[in-house]
Write a protein that holds these residues in place. Sequence first.
Motif, PDB file in Angstrom:
ATOM      1  N   ASP A   1       6.240  -5.330   8.004  1.00  0.00           N
ATOM      2  CA  ASP A   1       5.263  -4.247   8.086  1.00  0.00           C
ATOM      3  C   ASP A   1       4.229  -4.447   6.975  1.00  0.00           C
ATOM      4  OD1 ASP A   1       3.822  -1.825   7.948  1.00  0.00           O
ATOM      5  OD2 ASP A   1       5.536  -0.686   8.703  1.00  0.00           O
TER       6      ASP A   1
ATOM      7  N   LEU B   1       0.828  -1.198   0.000  1.00  0.00           N
ATOM      8  CA  LEU B   1       0.000   0.000   0.000  1.00  0.00           C
ATOM      9  C   LEU B   1       0.864   1.250   0.000  1.00  0.00           C
ATOM     10  CD1 LEU B   1      -2.735   1.404   0.165  1.00  0.00           C
ATOM     11  CD2 LEU B   1      -2.636   1.155   2.658  1.00  0.00           C
ATOM     12  N   SER B   2       1.957   1.236   0.741  1.00  0.00           N
ATOM     13  CA  SER B   2       2.842   2.386   0.772  1.00  0.00           C
ATOM     14  C   SER B   2       3.353   2.719  -0.622  1.00  0.00           C
ATOM     15  CB  SER B   2       4.022   2.122   1.710  1.00  0.00           C
ATOM     16  OG  SER B   2       4.963   3.175   1.648  1.00  0.00           O
TER      17      SER B   2
ATOM     18  N   VAL C   1      -7.327   2.132   7.609  1.00  0.00           N
ATOM     19  CA  VAL C   1      -6.809   1.159   6.640  1.00  0.00           C
ATOM     20  C   VAL C   1      -7.102  -0.252   7.142  1.00  0.00           C
ATOM     21  CG1 VAL C   1      -4.743   0.215   5.554  1.00  0.00           C
ATOM     22  CG2 VAL C   1      -4.993   2.701   5.823  1.00  0.00           C
TER      23      VAL C   1
ATOM     24  N   LEU D   1       4.601   9.284   5.468  1.00  0.00           N
ATOM     25  CA  LEU D   1       4.287   7.903   5.129  1.00  0.00           C
ATOM     26  C   LEU D   1       5.539   7.044   5.197  1.00  0.00           C
ATOM     27  CD1 LEU D   1       2.269   5.778   3.775  1.00  0.00           C
ATOM     28  CD2 LEU D   1       3.331   6.502   1.607  1.00  0.00           C
TER      29      LEU D   1
ATOM     30  N   LEU E   1       2.283  -2.488   5.568  1.00  0.00           N
ATOM     31  CA  LEU E   1       2.246  -1.373   4.617  1.00  0.00           C
ATOM     32  C   LEU E   1       3.179  -1.588   3.438  1.00  0.00           C
ATOM     33  CD1 LEU E   1       2.132   1.969   6.648  1.00  0.00           C
ATOM     34  CD2 LEU E   1       0.420   1.074   5.057  1.00  0.00           C
TER      35      LEU E   1
ATOM     36  N   MET F   1      -4.438   6.074   9.161  1.00  0.00           N
ATOM     37  CA  MET F   1      -3.989   4.697   9.299  1.00  0.00           C
ATOM     38  C   MET F   1      -4.975   3.834  10.068  1.00  0.00           C
ATOM     39  SD  MET F   1      -1.405   4.422   7.468  1.00  0.00           S
ATOM     40  CE  MET F   1      -1.172   2.717   7.934  1.00  0.00           C
TER      41      MET F   1
END
Length: 334
Positions: free
Chosen positions: A263, A225-226, A247, A320, A265, A244
């Motif tokens: 992680d 996603l990042s 999400v 981010l 993300l 966040m």
Amino acid sequence: MQPGKLPLDLLSRLLDEIDVRDPRVVLGARAGEDAALIDFGDRYLVAKTDPITFATDLIGWYMVQINANDIAVMGGTPRWLMTTLLLPDTTSEREVESIFKQVQEACDDLNITLIGGHTEITYDLPRPIAVGAMLGEVPKERAVLTSGARPGDSIVLTKAIAMEGISILARDAANDLLERGVALDTINRAKEFLFSPGISVVPEASIACAVVDVHAMHDPTEGGLSGGLVEMAAAANVGLLIDMEAVPVLPECREICNALGLDPLGLIASGASLAALPPSEVETLITALAREGIAASEIGTVTDPADGIKVRYGDEVRDLPTFPRDELARWFGG
């Protein structure tokens, strides 16, 4: 260089040097865009190529899904597929047959026609590599670009993160997970995330285009996603503010990532999709998706480019988190 996508700044610089000679190329090679658009009269031809390079017993099926996803988030309908299969010299005839069967069954499910390609046994290859080249079509007025996101838009994420990465880990690192205390039931559930909720975003992309004025869509894959958010912001020259706490992260994803020190993300996230649209239409989209059994959440807003890409944890706002390579590659690569 590390395995994975090229750094975005390097890729952008290389792509900016390409000379587009054919005026029918409406959208050519551009960082953050999921496919190319070529003017074919009353509609655009949508063109995409993407490989599968990691080890998987579902390589043919994967290859169809990820290419179809990138056609769909451009507003298009995937139609035709060509594929190149490069296989180690240890590959058996039965394994070749299995890959072809996966490709054909995946194409059948998505109403895609396999029109050709190339297959060969290749020296010194440690594992199979499958490269898809998919073509689709979209009416000109329905084409959607990642670069279409506008300040003031809301950002909607479908399904949750990171289904693809967690499913791969459950399939290929099950022993490590068991040793770290992850329950077998959790691992078995995670294995099935490829199929349910599923890594195809073709249905949700089609629904979004039909029911709302979607300004942009993007398919967050490698980099998680990042990475997907960074690509969307770069393509549209905008900032983002992501809540966040909004999400959605599957419980199995949290448990497996915690066990492996990863992680979510930054973990490959096929199966989720990003959409930027007017705030007034968010409820319409989420309701329409829910009717088809597809979960969706409003996770943030598009801001001015000077604001950068920020995430909010409660009352705290910070940059981010970004990842030099996908968390899946980091785990398997050491």
